[in-house]
Motif scaffolding. Structure first.
Motif, PDB file in Angstrom:
ATOM      1  N   GLU A 154       6.041 -15.233  -9.259  1.00 26.65           N
ATOM      2  CA  GLU A 154       7.530 -14.664  -9.291  1.00 26.65           C
ATOM      3  C   GLU A 154       8.108 -13.906  -8.143  1.00 26.65           C
ATOM      4  N   ASN A 155       7.485 -13.534  -7.178  1.00 29.31           N
ATOM      5  CA  ASN A 155       7.839 -12.654  -6.210  1.00 29.31           C
ATOM      6  C   ASN A 155       7.686 -13.293  -4.667  1.00 29.31           C
ATOM      7  N   LEU A 156       7.359 -14.596  -4.772  1.00 27.53           N
ATOM      8  CA  LEU A 156       7.523 -15.505  -3.631  1.00 27.53           C
ATOM      9  C   LEU A 156       8.558 -16.702  -3.577  1.00 27.53           C
ATOM     10  N   GLU A 187       0.993  -1.341   0.085  1.00 24.91           N
ATOM     11  CA  GLU A 187       0.050   0.017  -0.081  1.00 24.91           C
ATOM     12  C   GLU A 187       0.842   1.217   0.092  1.00 24.91           C
ATOM     13  N   ARG A 188       2.079   1.346   0.680  1.00 22.84           N
ATOM     14  CA  ARG A 188       2.768   2.296   0.973  1.00 22.84           C
ATOM     15  C   ARG A 188       3.596   2.751  -0.056  1.00 22.84           C
ATOM     16  N   LEU A 189       3.831   1.557  -1.318  1.00 19.27           N
ATOM     17  CA  LEU A 189       4.996   1.851  -2.005  1.00 19.27           C
ATOM     18  C   LEU A 189       4.287   1.190  -3.227  1.00 19.27           C
ATOM     19  N   PRO A 190       3.303   1.795  -3.958  1.00 21.87           N
ATOM     20  CA  PRO A 190       2.275   1.131  -4.947  1.00 21.87           C
ATOM     21  C   PRO A 190       3.433   1.020  -6.377  1.00 21.87           C
ATOM     22  N   GLY A 191       3.278   0.130  -6.645  1.00 26.14           N
ATOM     23  CA  GLY A 191       4.123  -0.130  -8.152  1.00 26.14           C
ATOM     24  C   GLY A 191       5.500  -0.786  -7.904  1.00 26.14           C
ATOM     25  N   ARG A 192       5.898  -0.569  -6.664  1.00 27.81           N
ATOM     26  CA  ARG A 192       7.341  -1.393  -6.131  1.00 27.81           C
ATOM     27  C   ARG A 192       7.322  -2.842  -6.223  1.00 27.81           C
ATOM     28  N   ARG A 193       8.271  -3.399  -6.885  1.00 22.89           N
ATOM     29  CA  ARG A 193       8.523  -4.877  -6.691  1.00 22.89           C
ATOM     30  C   ARG A 193       8.750  -5.414  -5.276  1.00 22.89           C
ATOM     31  N   ILE A 194       7.962  -6.231  -4.802  1.00 26.71           N
ATOM     32  CA  ILE A 194       8.273  -6.600  -3.350  1.00 26.71           C
ATOM     33  C   ILE A 194       8.427  -8.092  -3.425  1.00 26.71           C
ATOM     34  N   VAL A 195       9.585  -8.591  -3.059  1.00 23.71           N
ATOM     35  CA  VAL A 195       9.848  -9.980  -3.213  1.00 23.71           C
ATOM     36  C   VAL A 195       9.770 -10.804  -1.788  1.00 23.71           C
ATOM     37  N   ALA A 196       8.719 -11.470  -1.532  1.00 29.92           N
ATOM     38  CA  ALA A 196       8.657 -12.002  -0.083  1.00 29.92           C
ATOM     39  C   ALA A 196       9.335 -13.454   0.199  1.00 29.92           C
ATOM     40  N   PHE A 197       9.703 -13.649   1.095  1.00 27.31           N
ATOM     41  CA  PHE A 197      10.474 -14.906   1.778  1.00 27.31           C
ATOM     42  C   PHE A 197       9.752 -15.741   2.788  1.00 27.31           C
ATOM     43  N   ASP A 198       9.687 -17.015   2.893  1.00 26.51           N
ATOM     44  CA  ASP A 198       9.270 -17.526   3.839  1.00 26.51           C
ATOM     45  C   ASP A 198       9.575 -19.070   3.917  1.00 26.51           C
TER      46      ASP A 198
END
Ligand code: SAM
Length: 159
Positions: free
Chosen positions: A73-75, A48-59
């Motif tokens: 592709e970002n998980l 929400e705070r960084l619209p359009g930014r690629r965010i890659v999440a790890f777990d």
């Protein structure tokens, strides 16, 4: 302090710090890396705070709410110590690490690899936000917002 009070303080600190750094990260090029997707609440906030930014999440495993699951592709699933190594050199603008356990012995093991990994994932000038300290010569500690008690959550700039 009860665990409920402690949890509320941690969530408030997380939100206030992410809001503060997102204003700065908006001016820094590069993806955001979310180390510890969990339920996906902070991922959702960052999106929400960084619209359009690629965010890659790890777990280790996907356990996020359906509203908070990144594109395939970002998980990245698996042990962060190994999976995030593949992303060294990505020049991230922000690394947010929320993988503290509250157990001193386990967090001490994480502290043997997370600071160096974080420093290698960030671009120079990039920001790290972490629930556990990241002691590293290339990570310069920054002050938290006034609402956040000292040593509750940690902010650094990659120098
Ligand atoms: N920030 C998330 C949120 O707002 O919903 C919560 C993250 S939760 C506290 C921490 C997550 O990190 C857990 O889902 C756990 O599986 C993951 N995790 C912790 N250490 C990890 C590791 N070494 N490798 C992979 N995942 C890890």
């Amino acid at each position: 302090m009860s665990r409920l009070d402690s949890f509320i303080r941690r969530m408030t600190a997380q939100r206030d710090i992410l809001d503060q750094v997102c204003a700065e990260v908006a001016k820094i090029e590069g993806p955001v890396l979310e180390l510890g997707l969990g339920n996906g609440r902070t991922f959702h906030h960052l999106r929400e705070r960084l619209p359009g930014r690629r965010i890659v999440a790890f777990d280790r495993a996907l356990a996020a709410h359906a509203s908070s699951i990144p594109e395939a592709e970002n998980l990245v699933l698996g042990e962060i110590r190994e999976t995030a190594n593949r992303f060294i050199g990505i020049d991230a603008a922000l690394v947010h690490a929320d993988i503290g356990t509250g157990y001193e012995d386990r967090d001490a093991v994480t502290a043997t690899w997370l600071p160096d990994l974080t420093a290698r994932l960030l671009r120079v000038g990039g920001i790290a936000v972490s629930g556990t300290p990241l002691d590293h010569p290339l990570l310069q500690r920054l002050p938290p917002p006034p609402s956040v008690p000292a040593d509750r959550y940690f902010i650094y700039r990659r120098v």
